[in-house]
Design a protein around this motif. Structure first.
Motif, PDB file in Angstrom:
ATOM      1  N   TYR A  82       0.805  -1.167  -0.403  1.00  0.00           N
ATOM      2  CA  TYR A  82       0.064   0.048  -0.006  1.00  0.00           C
ATOM      3  C   TYR A  82       1.134   1.460  -0.364  1.00  0.00           C
ATOM      4  O   TYR A  82       2.304   1.177   0.479  1.00  0.00           O
ATOM      5  N   LEU A  83       0.564   2.075  -0.323  1.00  0.00           N
ATOM      6  CA  LEU A  83       0.882   3.782  -0.316  1.00  0.00           C
ATOM      7  C   LEU A  83       0.364   4.260   0.395  1.00  0.00           C
ATOM      8  O   LEU A  83      -1.331   4.619   0.824  1.00  0.00           O
ATOM      9  N   PRO A  84       0.265   5.383   1.555  1.00  0.00           N
ATOM     10  CA  PRO A  84       0.063   6.285   2.819  1.00  0.00           C
ATOM     11  C   PRO A  84      -0.231   7.291   1.408  1.00  0.00           C
ATOM     12  O   PRO A  84      -0.372   7.673   0.620  1.00  0.00           O
ATOM     13  N   VAL A  85      -1.138   8.096   2.336  1.00  0.00           N
ATOM     14  CA  VAL A  85      -1.839   9.510   2.344  1.00  0.00           C
ATOM     15  C   VAL A  85      -2.272  10.006   2.221  1.00  0.00           C
ATOM     16  O   VAL A  85      -1.930  10.665   3.515  1.00  0.00           O
ATOM     17  N   SER A  86      -1.307  11.734   1.573  1.00  0.00           N
ATOM     18  CA  SER A  86      -0.166  12.622   2.165  1.00  0.00           C
ATOM     19  C   SER A  86      -1.507  13.939   2.014  1.00  0.00           C
ATOM     20  O   SER A  86      -1.256  14.727   2.392  1.00  0.00           O
ATOM     21  N   ASP A  87      -2.402  14.110   0.951  1.00  0.00           N
ATOM     22  CA  ASP A  87      -3.703  14.883   1.267  1.00  0.00           C
ATOM     23  C   ASP A  87      -4.583  14.695   1.715  1.00  0.00           C
ATOM     24  O   ASP A  87      -5.265  13.414   2.239  1.00  0.00           O
ATOM     25  N   THR A  88      -4.947  15.592   1.604  1.00  0.00           N
ATOM     26  CA  THR A  88      -6.749  15.685   3.385  1.00  0.00           C
ATOM     27  C   THR A  88      -7.140  14.710   1.795  1.00  0.00           C
ATOM     28  O   THR A  88      -7.355  15.133   0.889  1.00  0.00           O
ATOM     29  N   VAL A  89      -7.796  14.239   3.220  1.00  0.00           N
ATOM     30  CA  VAL A  89      -9.722  13.048   2.373  1.00  0.00           C
ATOM     31  C   VAL A  89     -10.276  13.307   2.231  1.00  0.00           C
ATOM     32  O   VAL A  89     -11.197  13.561   4.311  1.00  0.00           O
ATOM     33  N   GLU A 113      -4.876   9.271   7.975  1.00  0.00           N
ATOM     34  CA  GLU A 113      -3.731   8.144   8.861  1.00  0.00           C
ATOM     35  C   GLU A 113      -4.530   6.805   8.605  1.00  0.00           C
ATOM     36  O   GLU A 113      -3.674   5.916   8.558  1.00  0.00           O
ATOM     37  N   LYS A 114      -5.900   7.167   8.070  1.00  0.00           N
ATOM     38  CA  LYS A 114      -6.285   5.485   8.152  1.00  0.00           C
ATOM     39  C   LYS A 114      -7.153   5.473   6.780  1.00  0.00           C
ATOM     40  O   LYS A 114      -7.485   4.235   6.259  1.00  0.00           O
TER      41      LYS A 114
END
Length: 374
Positions: free
Chosen positions: A124-131, A141-142
């Protein structure tokens, strides 16, 4: 001996890619993308078997490139995977998409090293932008962006897919079926090719070879007092037709063989058998159209063709321009790159005795250069 089988999914029709070429046939040097990916996996890990899933029509051509196990795909990714799993006997299976071309050995080893930790291992890749989901901002973070390849216990995956429910990846099926999942860090360079602009995000793909690929074709047909004469895609004024299973257009048949020869795709008899009733009396222009479509799908572009028609009769000088117009339109190239020559055999042989016509054709191809797409 390895207890891990690799399945590579390459049965898609590349509708969203937006080009005439299927993305699995993009060339890296001389290698098509599917082979490039399979060879890289083979070098990175010791698999007991490598299975490539593709459309049924592509498999005979793929077998000219490599000796992997080839399986016909289904209507969906999930159906294709189920078809491939029938060929898997190992305890573990690694599943990836051909469109995810840049899998490093480091990423692969991170996945393989965790195979005993859960029923499925997922990069997986983490997300750095607002979701934002619907109208609510959620904790990034989830959120995980899921990649392939994914490593599963074979029996668990087969059981999880024994359902009518559709899943977009293996881990979703396994977790829904009560299995366990462990995540490992993926790689941003393992970007999936979906749209043509994705090619600019793939760092490991070099340009296709600039070599010119040449082929020739030769065909003859005897005259027949029945039917019309079709030659070079047009109707010719003649008291004869041709003896043939199709319309007998010997010029287009020779051209088809030249195109197939340049592409390494066999010959006209393999693609359109003369004992197949589907091709009885068929317009040879339709056969040529099919061949051009397949050549484009498989990553080739037509440069030029040169056709020599040997006939004592009929005289075809006045028809050559129209032949060039018709053929160039089918091939999708300028008329100036379609050359038609006519000759006789000085009354020698069956051609000289006006018993039939012979045609020699040459074709030059190059690989579709996706590096030139803006």
């Amino acid at each position: 001996m390895s207890d891990l089988t690799l399945i590579l999914l390459a049965a898609g029709n590349s509708v969203r890619f937006g080009q005439s070429i299927k993305k699995q046939w993009l060339r890296i040097g001389h290698k098509p993308l599917w082979q490039f990916v399979a060879d890289n996996f083979k070098q990175s890990n010791n698999f007991c078997k490598i299975i490539v899933v593709s459309s049924k029509d592509d498999i005979p051509f793929m077998q000219n490139y490599a000796s992997y196990t080839f399986v016909s795909g289904g209507e969906t990714r999930q159906e294709s995977l189920k078809n491939a799993l029938k060929e898997v006997e190992s305890s573990y299976v690694l599943v990836s998409d051909i469109a995810r071309a840049c899998i490093t050995s480091e990423m692969l080893q991170r996945i393989v090293s965790q195979k005993s930790k859960a029923d499925v291992v997922v990069p997986y890749l983490p997300v750095s932008d607002t979701v934002v989901y619907e109208n609510s901002t959620i904790d990034r973070e989830k959120v995980k962006l899921i990649q392939t390849p994914q490593l599963s216990k074979t029996s668990i995956l087969k059981s999880a897919l024994d359902t009518n429910q559709t899943f977009t990846d293996e881990s979703s099926a396994i977790v829904t079926n009560g299995g366990t999942r462990v995540f490992v860090l993926g790689d941003k360079n393992a970007h999936k090719i979906t749209f043509v602009e994705d090619l600019h995000k793939i760092p490991c793909l070099s340009a296709p070879s600039g070599d010119t690929l040449s082929g020739n074709g030769f065909d003859v047909h005897a005259f027949d007092e029945k039917g019309d004469m079709w030659l070079g895609g047009i109707k010719i004024e003649s008291e004869f037709g041709f003896k043939a299973h199709s319309d007998g257009d010997v010029a287009l048949h020779s051209l088809i063989d030249a195109l197939l020869g340049a592409a390494g795709m066999g010959d006209i008899g393999m693609m359109f058998p003369d004992n197949d009733e589907r091709y009885k009396d068929i317009d040879s222009k339709k056969l040529l159209e099919h061949v051009v479509e397949k050549i484009n799908n498989f990553g080739f572009s037509i440069i030029n063709v040169d056709i020599t028609i040997a006939a004592q009769q009929p005289r075809i000088g006045k028809y050559k321009t129209k032949m060039r117009e018709v053929i160039s339109e089918i091939l999708g190239i300028d008329m100036a790159r379609v050359n038609i020559k006519a000759t006789t055999t000085e009354k020698l042989g069956f051609i000289g005795r006006a018993e039939g016509v012979g045609v020699l054709a040459n074709a030059n191809l190059k690989y579709f250069n996706y590096k030139e797409i803006g």
